[in-house]
Design an enzyme around this catalytic site. Structure first.
Site, PDB file in Angstrom:
ATOM      1  N   LYS A 174      85.269  30.836   7.255  1.00  0.00           N
ATOM      2  CA  LYS A 174      84.966  29.646   8.060  1.00  0.00           C
ATOM      3  C   LYS A 174      85.801  29.600   9.332  1.00  0.00           C
ATOM      4  O   LYS A 174      85.449  28.930  10.281  1.00  0.00           O
ATOM      5  CB  LYS A 174      85.119  28.371   7.243  1.00  0.00           C
ATOM      6  CG  LYS A 174      86.540  27.968   6.916  1.00  0.00           C
ATOM      7  CD  LYS A 174      86.521  26.640   6.183  1.00  0.00           C
ATOM      8  CE  LYS A 174      87.753  26.405   5.359  1.00  0.00           C
ATOM      9  NZ  LYS A 174      88.968  26.095   6.049  1.00  0.00           N
TER      10      LYS A 174
ATOM     11  N   LYS B 262      84.231  40.018   7.102  1.00  0.00           N
ATOM     12  CA  LYS B 262      83.619  39.241   6.030  1.00  0.00           C
ATOM     13  C   LYS B 262      83.384  37.796   6.456  1.00  0.00           C
ATOM     14  O   LYS B 262      83.922  37.320   7.450  1.00  0.00           O
ATOM     15  CB  LYS B 262      84.471  39.320   4.772  1.00  0.00           C
ATOM     16  CG  LYS B 262      85.889  38.846   4.930  1.00  0.00           C
ATOM     17  CD  LYS B 262      86.616  38.995   3.595  1.00  0.00           C
ATOM     18  CE  LYS B 262      87.940  38.270   3.652  1.00  0.00           C
ATOM     19  NZ  LYS B 262      88.664  38.243   2.424  1.00  0.00           N
TER      20      LYS B 262
ATOM     21  N   LYS C 250     103.026  28.571   9.729  1.00  0.00           N
ATOM     22  CA  LYS C 250     102.794  27.160  10.066  1.00  0.00           C
ATOM     23  C   LYS C 250     103.711  26.702  11.196  1.00  0.00           C
ATOM     24  O   LYS C 250     103.299  25.941  12.072  1.00  0.00           O
ATOM     25  CB  LYS C 250     103.032  26.259   8.841  1.00  0.00           C
ATOM     26  CG  LYS C 250     101.979  26.414   7.772  1.00  0.00           C
ATOM     27  CD  LYS C 250     100.652  25.822   8.216  1.00  0.00           C
ATOM     28  CE  LYS C 250      99.616  25.990   7.116  1.00  0.00           C
ATOM     29  NZ  LYS C 250      98.255  25.688   7.551  1.00  0.00           N
TER      30      LYS C 250
END
Ligand code: TRP
Length: 331
Positions: free
Chosen positions: A197, A194, A111
């Site tokens: 999103k 795979k 982050k």
């Protein structure tokens, strides 16, 4: 019966990969364990959502999990912010969580790299909040992916530290509950890995996508020039589409196109058209349930109230004991 806790990120809608993967397993687990599934809206505050987005995302997730088959009578499904005891336990655990160990967390370091302008204290203590989520119900099993291993290890550390500090055997150790082999692999439409999103627009088919959107996405899926030799192995992009067909189509349809491929007679246009239609049929009932539930405010109010009541019953019992262990006393 063992207790299971899992937090669901409140960002984003479910795609077929989530559905045939984790969610289907949640639906099975609710019959075998004492399950607490919650929508992690407190965690999402680290990204500063607007009030409208915050509520909209929570609703989206709640509706889709209910539509997918989470039964609010069997499992306890609730919104994290409805349980103030979680924030309280988070505060207590924070007193024994150290800067060094929090800074070493991989998710925190990620982050710091990805959002250098918003490195808030909530991000730093994200694993403490997650530990509170889990140990507040004294859960021993947490169905999460590999990426959450380190957070779980920290949850064990914080629980054990509390036990040691107060010389009690209060919190049990939570461990990851992996479905591994049992998970159906759902590939995306981009010809690579795979379904996800974050892999780019068009790679994932969402449960809430309309039939038109599904058709468009599938027709745009990556293919190649077609087989040139009989029975040749399928390249990844084509194999992925066949894998998707295996999930949503009948066995007959699958072998029909498999044979055409092996005889070099496959026409990808027809193949994808069939795949799209079968995907639409397979997800139709879900779409209907999503729309029904989303427009039923009474039901959503009832479900979230029931979930909050059940979760608070468990959480407040823990907090009462924790306060006593820490030494808070009423005059
Ligand atoms: N960190 C988890 C994720 O990103 C979400 C989460 C929050 C969670 N609290 C939890 C998962 C407690 C399991 C248990 O997916």
């Amino acid at each position: 019966m063992e207790t299971v806790v899992s937090g669901i990120r409140s960002t984003g809608k479910l795609h077929l990969g989530n559905y045939y993967g984790a969610v289907t397993n949640f639906v099975k687990m609710q019959n075998e364990y004492n399950c607490y599934f919650f929508i992690a809206d407190l965690h999402s505050l680290t990204t500063h959502p607007t009030p409208a987005d915050l509520h909209g995302n929570v609703k989206h997730v709640l509706v889709e999990y209910l539509a997918a088959g989470i039964d609010p009578e069997k499992a306890t499904i609730y919104v994290q912010s409805d349980i103030p005891e979680i924030s309280e336990l988070y505060l207590y655990l924070n007193m024994n969580a150290y800067l060094g160990e929090l800074e070493r967390s991989t998710s925190f370091k990620d982050k710091v790299r990805s959002q250098p302008d918003n490195v808030n204290a909530g991000l730093l203590t994200y694993p403490v909040l997650m530990a509170a989520d889990i140990i507040i119900h004294k859960a021993t099993k947490v169905p999460v992916g590999k990426d959450q291993e380190q957070h779980l290890e920290m949850a064990r550390t914080f629980g054990n530290r509390f036990n040691r500090m107060y010389n009690v055997e209060y919190f049990p150790e939570p461990y990851a509950f992996t479905f591994s082999e049992k998970l159906v692999k759902v590939p995306g439409l981009d010809g690579k890995g795979k379904m996800g999103k974050s892999e780019g627009e068009g790679n994932a088919v969402f449960l809430s996508d309309t039939p038109e959107v599904i058709r468009k996405k599938v027709m745009r899926a990556v293919t190649d020039g077609g087989p040139t030799e009989e029975n040749q192995a399928k390249p990844d992009a084509i194999q992925n589409l066949f894998d998707l067909m295996k999930i949503v189509s009948s066995a007959d349809t699958y072998s029909h196109f498999d044979e055409l491929y092996n005889k070099c007679q496959i026409r990808y246009g027809d193949f994808k058209k069939q795949l799209a239609e079968d995907m639409i049929v397979a997800t139709n009932p879900l779409r209907e349930r999503i729309n029904d539930i989303a427009s039923n405010s009474d039901y959503l109010r009832k479900v979230s109230k029931l979930g909050a009541e059940k979760a608070r019953a468990s959480a407040s019992k823990t907090l009462e004991e924790v306060r006593k262990i820490i030494g808070f006393k009423r005059f």
